[in-house]
Every structure is written in C-alpha cells, then in structure tokens.
Design a protein around this motif. Sequence first.
Motif, PDB file in Angstrom:
ATOM      1  N   HIS A  55      33.042 -12.611 -42.736  1.00 15.84           N
ATOM      2  CA  HIS A  55      33.409 -12.109 -44.067  1.00 15.84           C
ATOM      3  C   HIS A  55      33.643 -10.598 -44.056  1.00 15.84           C
ATOM      4  N   LEU A  56      33.105  -9.926 -43.048  1.00 15.65           N
ATOM      5  CA  LEU A  56      33.226  -8.460 -42.975  1.00 15.65           C
ATOM      6  C   LEU A  56      34.278  -8.018 -41.955  1.00 15.65           C
ATOM      7  N   HIS A  57      35.077  -8.941 -41.484  1.00 17.94           N
ATOM      8  CA  HIS A  57      36.124  -8.589 -40.519  1.00 17.94           C
ATOM      9  C   HIS A  57      37.385  -8.138 -41.271  1.00 17.94           C
ATOM     10  N   THR A  58      37.236  -7.021 -41.971  1.00 18.72           N
ATOM     11  CA  THR A  58      38.330  -6.425 -42.732  1.00 18.72           C
ATOM     12  C   THR A  58      38.482  -4.975 -42.298  1.00 18.72           C
ATOM     13  N   PRO A  59      39.618  -4.344 -42.605  1.00 22.21           N
ATOM     14  CA  PRO A  59      39.812  -2.943 -42.197  1.00 22.21           C
ATOM     15  C   PRO A  59      38.709  -2.011 -42.674  1.00 22.21           C
ATOM     16  N   MET A  60      38.243  -2.179 -43.926  1.00 26.52           N
ATOM     17  CA  MET A  60      37.213  -1.287 -44.453  1.00 26.52           C
ATOM     18  C   MET A  60      35.957  -1.319 -43.596  1.00 26.52           C
ATOM     19  N   TYR A  61      35.552  -2.522 -43.185  1.00 19.89           N
ATOM     20  CA  TYR A  61      34.325  -2.642 -42.407  1.00 19.89           C
ATOM     21  C   TYR A  61      34.554  -2.323 -40.940  1.00 19.89           C
ATOM     22  N   PHE A  62      35.771  -2.428 -40.481  1.00 19.36           N
ATOM     23  CA  PHE A  62      36.097  -1.931 -39.136  1.00 19.36           C
ATOM     24  C   PHE A  62      35.882  -0.425 -39.073  1.00 19.36           C
ATOM     25  N   PHE A  63      36.358   0.290 -40.093  1.00 20.67           N
ATOM     26  CA  PHE A  63      36.154   1.736 -40.147  1.00 20.67           C
ATOM     27  C   PHE A  63      34.676   2.075 -40.340  1.00 20.67           C
ATOM     28  N   LEU A  64      33.980   1.272 -41.139  1.00 22.08           N
ATOM     29  CA  LEU A  64      32.553   1.511 -41.357  1.00 22.08           C
ATOM     30  C   LEU A  64      31.766   1.313 -40.065  1.00 22.08           C
ATOM     31  N   TYR A 121      41.753   6.624 -47.485  1.00 20.44           N
ATOM     32  CA  TYR A 121      43.141   6.136 -47.466  1.00 20.44           C
ATOM     33  C   TYR A 121      43.169   4.607 -47.484  1.00 20.44           C
ATOM     34  N   ASP A 122      42.247   3.995 -46.777  1.00 16.11           N
ATOM     35  CA  ASP A 122      42.149   2.537 -46.767  1.00 16.11           C
ATOM     36  C   ASP A 122      41.856   2.001 -48.165  1.00 16.11           C
ATOM     37  N   ARG A 123      40.934   2.636 -48.881  1.00 13.50           N
ATOM     38  CA  ARG A 123      40.617   2.206 -50.254  1.00 13.50           C
ATOM     39  C   ARG A 123      41.806   2.423 -51.186  1.00 13.50           C
ATOM     40  N   PHE A 124      42.555   3.519 -50.954  1.00 19.37           N
ATOM     41  CA  PHE A 124      43.756   3.788 -51.751  1.00 19.37           C
ATOM     42  C   PHE A 124      44.767   2.648 -51.596  1.00 19.37           C
ATOM     43  N   LEU A 125      45.021   2.233 -50.360  1.00 17.54           N
ATOM     44  CA  LEU A 125      45.973   1.143 -50.130  1.00 17.54           C
ATOM     45  C   LEU A 125      45.465  -0.166 -50.726  1.00 17.54           C
ATOM     46  N   ALA A 126      44.165  -0.437 -50.557  1.00 19.69           N
ATOM     47  CA  ALA A 126      43.610  -1.706 -51.024  1.00 19.69           C
ATOM     48  C   ALA A 126      43.665  -1.826 -52.536  1.00 19.69           C
ATOM     49  N   ILE A 127      43.451  -0.734 -53.258  1.00 16.24           N
ATOM     50  CA  ILE A 127      43.374  -0.781 -54.719  1.00 16.24           C
ATOM     51  C   ILE A 127      44.723  -0.505 -55.377  1.00 16.24           C
ATOM     52  N   CYS A 128      45.471   0.437 -54.820  1.00 11.18           N
ATOM     53  CA  CYS A 128      46.739   0.840 -55.439  1.00 11.18           C
ATOM     54  C   CYS A 128      47.927   0.009 -54.960  1.00 11.18           C
ATOM     55  N   HIS A 129      47.845  -0.551 -53.756  1.00 15.52           N
ATOM     56  CA  HIS A 129      48.945  -1.357 -53.208  1.00 15.52           C
ATOM     57  C   HIS A 129      48.390  -2.645 -52.585  1.00 15.52           C
ATOM     58  N   PRO A 130      47.723  -3.466 -53.392  1.00 21.87           N
ATOM     59  CA  PRO A 130      47.048  -4.658 -52.833  1.00 21.87           C
ATOM     60  C   PRO A 130      47.995  -5.651 -52.164  1.00 21.87           C
TER      61      PRO A 130
END
Length: 312
Positions: A55-64, A121-130
């Motif tokens: 469930h955590l294999h997403t870009p956000m958690y890769f960076f985390l 930047y990752d959060r910007f893409l996820a929220i502004c350009h889902p």
Amino acid sequence: MAAGENGTVVTHFILLGLTNHTDLQRLLFGSFLLIYTMTLMGNLGMMALIQTDPHLHTPMYFFLSTLSFVDICYSSVVTPRLLADFLATDKSISYTGCMAQMAFFLLYGTAECLLLATMAYDRFLAICHPLLYHTLMSRGMCIRLVAVAYILSMANSAVQTSNVFRLPFCGPNHINHYFCDIPPLLQLVCTDTTMAKVILYIFSALATMTTLTIILVSYSYILVTVGRMSSAEGCRKALSTCASHFTAIFLFYGTVFFMYIKPRAADSMDQDKVISVFYTIVIPMLNPLIYSLRNREVKDSLRRKICGKIFP
C-alpha cells in the motif's frame, strides 16, 4: 597535511565539544545515545515498513524512504563521534578525518534540502494534477530525481569542502564545535577568509533558498487547489498528506537558516553549537515520528503489521 604561511603544519584538529563540565557530559551522553538509537530504529523501521507494505509503494513513500536513509547517514556523520568524545580524553581528529566529516555532512545536509523540495513537488503534482500524476511521477522519474539530488549534493559538498581546506591552517588547531563545520574552521585560517565566506553564503543560499522557493511555490499552488475543492473530505485528505511534510520542512529550514544565513556575531559559536544539535541530531529522530504520527496511511500500515503479528 596543511602547511601555513609561517611554516607550521597542521596534521590534526581538536574538537572542544559541547561542554567541558564532566557531570553534564555524562547526562548528554545518555541523552544523545537514546536519541541516536531512536533515530536508527525510527528511520530503519520506516524504511522497512515502506518496503514491505504494498500500500506504500507510491512515489511519496519512495521519497520518504530515501529521506529516512539520508537522515540515518546525516546523523551518523556527527553523533557517534560526539558520543565517543564525551567518554574520551583525546578529542583530536585527523586533518583528513575532519575533511571527510565535513564532506559527508554537507553531502547529506544538501540531500535533505533537495529531497524535501522533491517531496513538495510530488505533492504538488498529486493534488494539482491528479490525472497526470502517475504518468509524470513514474518509477523511473522518481529514481532520476533522487539521482539528481545526490549529484547536486556531491557537487555542493566538493565545492564547499575544497573552499575551506585549500586555505592555510597555521594553528591553533582547537575547533570550538563538536564536529568539523565550516564557520568554526574558518576561524582557524591564518589568511583572509572574505572570499571563502562569500562562497559559503552563496552555496548555502543556493542549497536552501532554491529548494525553499520550490517548496513555497508548490504549497502555494496546493493551497489554491485545496481552496477550490467542493468536497470537505477531499480537502481534509489533501491537507493531511501535506501536514507532516510541512512540519518537517519548518523544523529543518528554521534551524538551518538561523545557523547559516543569519549575520554572524563574534561570540555566537556556543549558541551555534546548541542550534546545530537540533538539525544534526534531533530532527533526524523526529522525522519518522512526524510522518508516522501525522500520516493516516503510515498509521494504517503500522496497525496492519501489528495486528498481523498478534492475530496471524
């Protein structure tokens, strides 16, 4: 070996540490040992959790996960040496060892800044350009962004370290700090350090101001997008994913800016040492706590792991 203009050769430095009071050193040793243990356990635990939970294999958690690795390295450059010095009578560090410590400290410190900007930047893409998010932030793009962060960090580290160690050290060789940082080392140089300080401020500003600009612009767009959301649940979810990241940013950049960007006073070194403790030792411990306590997906993952062990 570093030869000074008067023929003196500096082969080692002596770290004066945080304090000379024996009783306080014992208390600090226990405190910092606990903090360092929590840093290792928290960040390694975060990396293991992200690696083992699909469930955590997403870009956000890769960076985390990458940030957790950097935090371990960042703290390990400084803390073990500080702990050893609390117990040792000989607090000397070789010229080469001092150079290496500074180089790795700058490497991982710069990488921390760049990763925080990448996560914004990752959060910007996820929220502004889902709709475009998974296309723009592919696995390959994530790896390339981390690679660029490391390349830029190595470049900054090389420039800043060579900027200091190309200068002559003629003695004394006592560093009024607990690790080899640039400002206290420049105080030991026996020639004019104006240009070295200019380079320090320029590259420190590039590493901090550029990344902070990316962060602020990203979050400005995020706030505008969230403000336009009609769903209260969508607004709450978007803000919750950013809250932990913004807390980590505030803590890290607040102390770094106060340390490196503020005007320096002649008698500020003791104050600087206390501030340095926060961003070199305390913040790497706090980051996994911040991301686990303020992030629903991480808490849900932890709950699944715990429940899976109790009720297999």
